[in-house]
Design a protein around this motif. Sequence first.
Motif, PDB file in Angstrom:
ATOM      1  N   HIS A  30     -41.341  -2.846  -8.627  1.00  0.00           N
ATOM      2  CA  HIS A  30     -42.126  -2.183  -9.683  1.00  0.00           C
ATOM      3  C   HIS A  30     -41.530  -0.860 -10.131  1.00  0.00           C
ATOM      4  O   HIS A  30     -42.195  -0.089 -10.810  1.00  0.00           O
ATOM      5  N   VAL A  31     -40.293  -0.594  -9.754  1.00  0.00           N
ATOM      6  CA  VAL A  31     -39.693   0.695 -10.123  1.00  0.00           C
ATOM      7  C   VAL A  31     -38.494   0.466 -11.038  1.00  0.00           C
ATOM      8  O   VAL A  31     -37.684  -0.432 -10.801  1.00  0.00           O
ATOM      9  N   LYS A  41     -28.878  12.133 -17.824  1.00  0.00           N
ATOM     10  CA  LYS A  41     -30.260  12.209 -17.345  1.00  0.00           C
ATOM     11  C   LYS A  41     -30.559  11.013 -16.454  1.00  0.00           C
ATOM     12  O   LYS A  41     -30.212   9.879 -16.795  1.00  0.00           O
ATOM     13  N   LYS A  42     -31.216  11.310 -15.341  1.00  0.00           N
ATOM     14  CA  LYS A  42     -31.653  10.210 -14.460  1.00  0.00           C
ATOM     15  C   LYS A  42     -33.163  10.247 -14.404  1.00  0.00           C
ATOM     16  O   LYS A  42     -33.759  11.295 -14.160  1.00  0.00           O
ATOM     17  N   MET A  43     -33.778   9.099 -14.631  1.00  0.00           N
ATOM     18  CA  MET A  43     -35.243   9.057 -14.588  1.00  0.00           C
ATOM     19  C   MET A  43     -35.648   7.836 -13.801  1.00  0.00           C
ATOM     20  O   MET A  43     -34.896   6.858 -13.741  1.00  0.00           O
ATOM     21  N   ASN A  44     -36.850   7.881 -13.253  1.00  0.00           N
ATOM     22  CA  ASN A  44     -37.407   6.626 -12.772  1.00  0.00           C
ATOM     23  C   ASN A  44     -38.901   6.621 -13.017  1.00  0.00           C
ATOM     24  O   ASN A  44     -39.536   7.669 -13.113  1.00  0.00           O
ATOM     25  N   PHE A  45     -39.424   5.449 -13.215  1.00  0.00           N
ATOM     26  CA  PHE A  45     -40.860   5.332 -13.413  1.00  0.00           C
ATOM     27  C   PHE A  45     -41.344   4.035 -12.770  1.00  0.00           C
ATOM     28  O   PHE A  45     -40.587   3.067 -12.613  1.00  0.00           O
ATOM     29  N   GLN A  46     -42.613   4.079 -12.416  1.00  0.00           N
ATOM     30  CA  GLN A  46     -43.210   2.909 -11.763  1.00  0.00           C
ATOM     31  C   GLN A  46     -43.916   2.073 -12.812  1.00  0.00           C
ATOM     32  O   GLN A  46     -44.638   2.614 -13.662  1.00  0.00           O
ATOM     33  N   THR A  59     -62.404   7.949 -16.655  1.00  0.00           N
ATOM     34  CA  THR A  59     -63.558   7.057 -16.800  1.00  0.00           C
ATOM     35  C   THR A  59     -63.375   6.038 -17.924  1.00  0.00           C
ATOM     36  O   THR A  59     -64.150   5.094 -18.038  1.00  0.00           O
ATOM     37  N   PHE A  60     -62.359   6.223 -18.756  1.00  0.00           N
ATOM     38  CA  PHE A  60     -62.115   5.265 -19.845  1.00  0.00           C
ATOM     39  C   PHE A  60     -61.165   4.136 -19.437  1.00  0.00           C
ATOM     40  O   PHE A  60     -60.893   3.234 -20.233  1.00  0.00           O
ATOM     41  N   SER A  61     -60.645   4.212 -18.202  1.00  0.00           N
ATOM     42  CA  SER A  61     -59.771   3.139 -17.671  1.00  0.00           C
ATOM     43  C   SER A  61     -58.666   2.739 -18.645  1.00  0.00           C
ATOM     44  O   SER A  61     -58.514   1.561 -19.000  1.00  0.00           O
ATOM     45  N   ILE A  62     -57.929   3.719 -19.073  1.00  0.00           N
ATOM     46  CA  ILE A  62     -56.853   3.460 -20.046  1.00  0.00           C
ATOM     47  C   ILE A  62     -55.640   2.932 -19.301  1.00  0.00           C
ATOM     48  O   ILE A  62     -55.198   3.530 -18.316  1.00  0.00           O
ATOM     49  N   ARG A  63     -55.135   1.793 -19.754  1.00  0.00           N
ATOM     50  CA  ARG A  63     -53.949   1.221 -19.117  1.00  0.00           C
ATOM     51  C   ARG A  63     -52.706   1.842 -19.758  1.00  0.00           C
ATOM     52  O   ARG A  63     -52.381   1.555 -20.908  1.00  0.00           O
ATOM     53  N   HIS A  64     -52.066   2.696 -18.988  1.00  0.00           N
ATOM     54  CA  HIS A  64     -50.968   3.472 -19.581  1.00  0.00           C
ATOM     55  C   HIS A  64     -49.921   3.771 -18.533  1.00  0.00           C
ATOM     56  O   HIS A  64     -50.219   3.935 -17.348  1.00  0.00           O
ATOM     57  N   LEU A  65     -48.688   3.823 -18.976  1.00  0.00           N
ATOM     58  CA  LEU A  65     -47.570   4.219 -18.125  1.00  0.00           C
ATOM     59  C   LEU A  65     -47.233   5.640 -18.568  1.00  0.00           C
ATOM     60  O   LEU A  65     -46.706   5.850 -19.659  1.00  0.00           O
ATOM     61  N   ARG A  66     -47.581   6.587 -17.693  1.00  0.00           N
ATOM     62  CA  ARG A  66     -47.391   7.987 -18.093  1.00  0.00           C
ATOM     63  C   ARG A  66     -45.932   8.419 -17.919  1.00  0.00           C
ATOM     64  O   ARG A  66     -45.384   8.287 -16.844  1.00  0.00           O
ATOM     65  N   ASN A  99     -51.064  -4.394 -14.451  1.00  0.00           N
ATOM     66  CA  ASN A  99     -51.363  -4.881 -15.808  1.00  0.00           C
ATOM     67  C   ASN A  99     -50.187  -4.749 -16.778  1.00  0.00           C
ATOM     68  O   ASN A  99     -50.339  -5.001 -17.965  1.00  0.00           O
ATOM     69  N   PHE A 100     -49.039  -4.305 -16.257  1.00  0.00           N
ATOM     70  CA  PHE A 100     -47.840  -4.216 -17.106  1.00  0.00           C
ATOM     71  C   PHE A 100     -46.795  -5.171 -16.538  1.00  0.00           C
ATOM     72  O   PHE A 100     -46.606  -5.229 -15.313  1.00  0.00           O
ATOM     73  N   VAL A 101     -46.095  -5.861 -17.426  1.00  0.00           N
ATOM     74  CA  VAL A 101     -44.962  -6.674 -16.999  1.00  0.00           C
ATOM     75  C   VAL A 101     -43.764  -6.266 -17.844  1.00  0.00           C
ATOM     76  O   VAL A 101     -43.858  -6.256 -19.082  1.00  0.00           O
ATOM     77  N   LEU A 102     -42.679  -5.923 -17.174  1.00  0.00           N
ATOM     78  CA  LEU A 102     -41.459  -5.583 -17.925  1.00  0.00           C
ATOM     79  C   LEU A 102     -40.851  -6.883 -18.436  1.00  0.00           C
ATOM     80  O   LEU A 102     -40.357  -7.695 -17.666  1.00  0.00           O
TER      81      LEU A 102
END
Lengths: 134, 594
Positions: free
Chosen positions: B574-575, B546-551, B500-507, B555-558
């Motif tokens: 976006h990945v 280590k292999k990782m991926n994130f989206q 409900t706080f609409s936090i813009r975050h990349l988890r 509201n985020f621009v790399l």
Amino acid sequence: MEKVFKEGVVGIYQNQSYSVEEGSFYYLTHLFDEKGHLDYDQIVQLYNDQYTHPCHGRKSIGPFESLDELNKFSFKLCEEFDFSFVSLISSGEYNAVLESVVDKDELLTKLVQSGNVLENIDRGKKSIFKKLFH
Amino acid sequence: MEEMTILCGEKLSLTTPVPRDNDVVFPGENWFFYWKTGASLWEAKLQECPIVGKILVPINWAFHTDTGDQFDFADQRPETDLKKLVQIATKLGREVVFLLPISPAPFLLNGGVPHLLSRSLAISDDGLGYSILDSEKRLNKLYSFYDPRVFQAYAKFVKALGHYFSQKGIDKDIWGIECGYMEEGQFKTYFQDSSRAFEQAFGRFIQAKKEEKREADPNDDTPLISGIEDEKFFRHEFKNTIRNLYLDSAKAALNANWEGDLKYSFLSGDNEEFFNRLTDHYSRREYSEQLFNALSQGIVSSSVLIPAKSKGHILERQMEELVVQSLSQVTFTDHLYDEDSSAIFRPFSFVEVYQDLEGYNIDKTWQQNGLNAYLKRDFLRTFTIRDNKKFSWEKGELSGEGIHVVSGRSFDTKSFHSVLKLFMNGGKIIIDTSAMNEDFKRRLESFYLENSLNLEKLNYVTNVQNISLGEGRLVLLEGDVLSGVSFDKQLHFWERIFTTFSIRHLRIHDEYEVDFSWRKRATSASELNYEEVRRLSFYNGTSYKKKMNFQVPKNFVLVRVIDQINVKVETTSHVVQVEMLPGASVSFDFGIYS
């Protein structure tokens, strides 16, 4: 380092009371060899295999009702992990050694030498058997 | 000059690594050990050192006195001339900040206590004397600060230091540092001591308390200490009393220069790590964990005990980026709003959780109701734990940013007023009303009525109330009810609340077992289409690829990928896919927009 340890281990123990009801017992608080601290999870497992009551925790291997019990567990440690000896030293003795030394090498040597050294005399015999059967 | 100890007392062999002189004098994080080199070399060393930013100079008490009675500030040894040190630094365009230990200091011989006063070893909770190996592998034993002679000498020293600073016109900042280490996520101070000196002093303290009690009520026969909890309480009170004595005497004597006091966590400063170090082993992964645990509580870490060559690339980089360039900059800088400061990537958190960090029992409020577990899952490295005392509007500790989570159990009038002021100023607060005093509950209700605030009520797992006023939000819930539900339900509950706080975050989740950190900075003139810039840094301290991926979320621009070491990065719409070799590190800058 190997010359100091000769494949043995130093164990520091403390007499501690965690509750008035239980009274005071002995606990192993630090166990280390030439590679540093031992893997406590394995030691906790060994303790839990030996006793019906659970081990207090990683940082306090015990309780042991008496020094005798602690010594018996130490022999078990030697057997299980193939140490040549365990040098058991109390926290009071450790502090006395610490006060008397000036550098880390002297501390290490005294810790190995000043403790109650419990030797794994069966270690050599086992090696012979290993050679016969493997 | 204190003897150079690089070669003394060590057994040399062809393979014994000899620390470089500069590593001894600059042991890390912009610290300068002035006593470890000749005063005639200060200028050359400060000129050639690669330090960017302020130079942090810890004050070595024992170096300025042998007896504890007479003090040397350039009277005998030029290396005690702190005025000259400041002049040299100023000439080179460098700013100096002094750090004064107000506790035993692990990086100093005898913990900083002059030799003649070093009588009673300080004893840790495991019954062993505190012993530390410094970056030159010298054995430092810590001596108890509970010896009254030590305190008397310390008080004399800080008075003399204050007088010297005043006489010589030294106007540089002084910070008091309480030294300790992180253990299982908790800060442990070297003031925690069970030595003979402590026990004797504690005995006297208890006697005085008994006298006080008798005088207050001569008819009261009840014992002062009737059980273990009472004993713990009084031990804790005594420890704080002594700690505050040292702090207050330093503050009073150095009033003109005093900026405040800090907790400093020394990596490898605990007894367990001592036995690894004794056998020349270094637990670098453990040091990183200690660093991140300290950061989550806003505590500054120091790697000065670890030899430079044993830190490893990952820890070095983490210390440089997260402490030197970030937390230290924020802590020791005066002007947060000038142009230079806006370019600093500073630590940030979305959620500030308040709990009792200084009590004698571990506060488990947020563990029991599942909040800790939820934050570690969805806001790892972006939540901070603060002591209840820091929840104060008057002290200017509270910012409008982030969500403040407080327990009504610990409320007093000050914290209650802080809640209201923060809310009225656009702050967002979640309050666990379990065990909240009924009086505060009534005052809250009056507050809603007086301000005609609309109260939304909901029953989801527990009673939840929500009040909004402009940007401000108050969410009240009964956390104790949550302690009785399943773990999954707890997580789901908190997830719904925080959504409900609409936090813009990349988890970023913990499954990759790669360390990471978030920092942010203000935008520059060329970045005005963003609200802020956030930097996500990854550090692979494991021995595995280590292999990782994130989206990349909305509201985020790399914006850029920088400081790649042994990393392969591939980005598609976006990945982002990242492949990290052991010891690899990389940072991503994101522009955040509405």
